[in-house]
Design an enzyme around this catalytic site. Structure first.
Site, PDB file in Angstrom:
ATOM      1  CG  LEU A 109      -7.009   8.366   7.449  1.00 18.32           C
ATOM      2  CD1 LEU A 109      -7.716   8.791   8.824  1.00 18.32           C
ATOM      3  CD2 LEU A 109      -8.252   8.546   6.482  1.00 18.32           C
ATOM      4  CD  GLU A 110      -2.661   7.141   2.027  1.00 19.25           C
ATOM      5  OE1 GLU A 110      -1.633   7.371   2.178  1.00 19.25           O
ATOM      6  OE2 GLU A 110      -3.521   6.734   1.247  1.00 19.25           O
ATOM      7  CG  LEU A 111       2.345   8.320   8.975  1.00 20.73           C
ATOM      8  CD1 LEU A 111       3.079   9.377   8.123  1.00 20.73           C
ATOM      9  CD2 LEU A 111       2.247   8.357  10.277  1.00 20.73           C
ATOM     10  CE1 TYR A 157      -4.090   1.972   1.344  1.00 23.73           C
ATOM     11  CE2 TYR A 157      -2.468   3.572   1.621  1.00 23.73           C
ATOM     12  CZ  TYR A 157      -3.575   3.266   1.604  1.00 23.73           C
ATOM     13  OH  TYR A 157      -4.456   4.053   1.582  1.00 23.73           O
TER      14      TYR A 157
END
Ligand SMILES: *[C@@H]1O[C@H](CO)[C@@H](O)[C@H](O)[C@H]1NC(C)=O
Ligand SMILES: *[C@@H]1O[C@H](CO)[C@@H](O)[C@H](O)[C@H]1NC(C)=O
Ligand SMILES: *[C@@H]1O[C@H](CO)[C@@H](O)[C@H](O)[C@H]1NC(C)=O
Ligand SMILES: *[C@@H]1O[C@H](CO)[C@@H](O)[C@H](O)[C@H]1NC(C)=O
Ligand SMILES: *[C@@H]1O[C@H](CO)[C@@H](O)[C@H](O)[C@H]1NC(C)=O
Ligand SMILES: *[C@@H]1O[C@H](CO)[C@@H](O)[C@H](O)[C@H]1NC(C)=O
Ligand SMILES: *[C@@H]1O[C@H](CO)[C@@H](O)[C@H](O)[C@H]1NC(C)=O
Ligand SMILES: *[C@@H]1O[C@H](CO)[C@@H](O)[C@H](O)[C@H]1NC(C)=O
Length: 603
Positions: free
Chosen positions: A481-483, A408
């Site tokens: 957010l992904e982090l 991802y």
């Protein structure tokens, strides 16, 4: 002349010792008994100085008594290289002076070197002998080339007399003494110059070494001189009283021998100081000396002196046995020593050695070590490649789990990083390396909350690759957010996170969660152009961090499959991308609003 040399060899010293039997025949006055050349009587003089040749026939007074009553005549001849025949010496010149039993050359020049013959004769008897004269060029006042050694025990007295002085043709003379090239003779009362002599009353350390006397005198108005050097060698006070001892073989000492190999047996002996005495050390095999045995397998070279402590010597005598046989083990190897005071002997105890192929073993170890070093160096240089190779051969295939994506990719939108992700990173991972890649903006479908979707996609990936950017830290962005989702799952052990740095980013700009997690995470740096080829360090490092896939022989087919697969997928992706494109703007806009809200609430 050859004749002399032959005679010397044939007659030699034996002739001298047997001289009573070998008396010259006295029937004819023409026949003159020739004793050849007397080697031990050679005379060495410095050029420009006086030399004295004494006739050796007088060394045996019982034979020839040179005085008026015997009516023997002494004649001197010389043989030069240019003249084959003996020439009578012209005594009318001032250079040669016949004085009693000797011939003086005053002074000697280089041309005077050669063979001098003295002949004693009367009407019925004649004998002659040759003496060699050598002329040396003197190198400075302190030159001690021409010398003779005397040994003097410590604490004993000794009187040094200048050689030849008592035979001087003119009684009137002057003598100057030097010790080690110095005229300083101060040694208290222990040593002094008295008249023509040096008297040592008590030999102490410091009194050893060369003593040189220079004698000057006149002859027929000519000033003449000669130099003599006596080298004093101190010896132990007990000199001449002790018996020799064998030190090795010592009792209990074992000599290890290897059958079939050359063996050296070492005998070490203590030879006490002995004046003018030849002491013996020898090996014997079954009570036979090496010479008596005359077996070429045994040899014993001349002894060597290991230590000389004022005449007390420690010497080494080696017995060399070539190809030691089993039968040699049954023989008695004995080392013995003898002097006039006593005898000592010792037997060498031999033991067979078990053969150890030390050379082969050593070589084997050496080769192993060299190979190990080589492998280590290769490993250091090709570390990444080795890891990759190892993983592809022995690593377990991670893709047997229920996860959907290999990677991802999380990145900050609208930055330089976006360009990099879209054009390079994604392409290489998907196309070149064949990983399944999830990019949220592309792969997520419209509908559902972004947070849930993000968590779901990150959760379905085996790795989270975060392209670090200053913009990642901006509150409310998709990247953040992904982090955050990734770091939560990282702590839960359900995901691995890899950091990629496209452009150097000041650590202060990093999100604090990332700063904290950084220590445990791998950061792979993009090196610009250098990192473009697939063989570069960047891609190798990244591959190492990405899920392992078992190395199979059908990689090529897999590759083409993924290629075609990619082609189909690309079309699908492009079509969905069109839909997503419009959505993306709202997605990005919404968090921005959120951040504005959060910041306003914070204020
Ligand atoms: C001369 O020689 C004889 C023996 O040949 C000896 O008896 C005598 O003492 C010698 N004389 C001198 C002065 O040496
Ligand atoms: C000559 O010398 C020899 C040896 O010294 C001696 O025996 C002999 O008597 C001498 N002859 C004469 C005539 O003096
Ligand atoms: C005297 O002894 C020295 C060693 O101290 C040696 O080198 C030299 O050859 C000896 N000289 C003679 C004439 O024997
Ligand atoms: C010995 O030395 C003294 C004093 O130096 C000198 O007068 C004399 O002529 C010398 N004698 C010889 C034989 O050189
Ligand atoms: C011996 O020496 C003295 C003094 O140096 C000298 O006068 C004399 O002439 C010398 N004798 C001979 C034979 O040269
Ligand atoms: C024995 O000694 C000789 C020299 O003395 C040497 O050349 C040889 O290598 C030695 N052999 C062994 C087996 O030690
Ligand atoms: C060698 O000689 C010694 C002394 O004479 C004796 O004790 C020894 O047994 C002899 N060894 C052999 C092997 O003959
Ligand atoms: C050799 O010398 C040692 C030490 O002085 C002594 O113990 C031993 O008895 C001597 N051996 C012989 C055979 O003389």
């Amino acid at each position: 002349m050859l004749f002399y040399a032959l005679l010397l060899v044939a007659v030699g010293k034996a002739a001298y010792s047997n001289r009573t039997e070998a008396l010259p025949t006295s029937q004819s006055s023409v026949q003159c008994h020739d004793w050849g050349v007397h080697q031990g009587a050679s005379v060495h003089v410095y050029e420009g100085e006086s030399g004295r040749i004494s006739c050796p026939l007088f060394s045996f007074p019982s034979l020839y008594n040179y005085n008026q009553s015997s009516r023997l005549t002494l004649l001197w001849y010389r043989q030069t290289n240019t003249h084959e025949l003996e020439q009578p010496i012209d005594l009318r010149t001032h250079t040669f002076l016949k004085h009693r039993d000797s011939l003086w050359i005053q002074p000697a020049t280089v041309q005077d070197r050669g063979l001098y013959i003295c002949m004693l004769r009367n009407t019925t008897s004649c004998a002659k002998v040759g003496v060699q004269l050598e002329v040396f060029v003197r190198g400075g006042v302190c030159d001690g080339t021409l010398h003779h050694n005397v040994t003097v025990p410590f604490q004993k007295s000794y009187t040094l007399r200048c050689p030849d002085l008592q035979h001087l043709p003119n009684i009137s003379h002057n003598v100057t003494w030097y010790h080690k090239c110095s005229r300083d003779f101060s040694f208290g009362l222990e040593r002094q110059v008295k008249g023509d002599e040096v008297k040592i009353y008590n030999l102490l350390i410091g009194m050893e070494g060369p003593y040189t006397c220079i004698v000057s005198y006149k002859n027929n108005g000519h000033a003449l001189q000669f130099t003599r050097t006596i080298n004093v060698k101190p010896v132990s006070p007990s000199c001449g009283t002790e018996h020799p001892r064998i030190l090795n073989p010592a009792s209990g000492q074992i000599y290890i021998v290897t059958l079939g190999e050359d063996v050296n047996l070492s005998c070490r002996a203590f030879l006490p100081c002995m004046e003018n005495e030849e002491q013996q050390v020898w090996w014997s095999i079954d009570n036979k000396t090496v010479e008596e045995l005359a077996d070429p397998r045994y040899s014993s070279p001349a002894r060597s002196i290991e230590l000389d402590d004022y005449g007390d010597q420690t010497v080494l005598k080696v017995l060399h046995v070539s190809e030691f046989l089993a039968s040699d083990l049954q023989r008695e190897f004995r080392c013995s020593t003898r002097n006039s005071r006593g005898f000592n002997t010792s037997i060498a105890t031999l033991q067979k050695n078990v053969y150890i192929p030390s050379v082969e073993l050593g070589c084997g170890l050496g080769v192993t070590l060299a190979v190990a070093v080589l492998l280590f160096v290769l490993y250091r240089v090709y570390k990444l490649e080795v890891h990759l190779l190892y993983r592809s051969w022995f690593g377990t295939d991670e893709r047997s789990d229920d996860k959907e994506y290999d990677v991802y990719i999380s990145y900050a939108r609208n930055g330089e990083e976006e360009e990099f992700v879209m054009t390079t990173l994604r392409r290489v991972l998907e196309v070149e390396l064949g990983y399944s890649v999830c990019i949220f903006d592309r792969d997520s479908l419209p509908g559902g909350t972004i947070t849930d979707e993000t968590l779901r996609f990150v959760g379905r990936s085996r790795r989270l690759v975060i392209v670090v950017s200053a913009l990642s830290a901006v509150q409310g962005t998709q990247a953040l957010l992904e982090l955050q989702a990734g770091l939560v799952m990282l702590r839960g052990g359900r995901l691995r996170v890899v950091l990629i740095q496209y452009k150097p980013v000041n650590k202060q700009c990093w999100v604090k969660e990332l700063r904290r997690a950084r220590v445990a995470l791998t950061l792979i740096r993009w090196q610009g152009e250098k990192s473009l080829p697939l063989s570069s360090r960047f891609w190798k490092q990244l591959q190492l961090e990405l899920p392992a896939r078992k190395h199979t022989t059908h990689t090529d087919t897999e590759h083409t499959v993924s290629h075609t697969g990619h082609g189909e997928r690309k079309q699908a992706v492009e079509s969905t991308a069109l839909i997503l494109d419009s959505l993306r703007k709202t997605v990005i806009r919404t968090p921005q609003k959120q951040s504005e809200q959060s910041s306003s609430t914070a204020v």
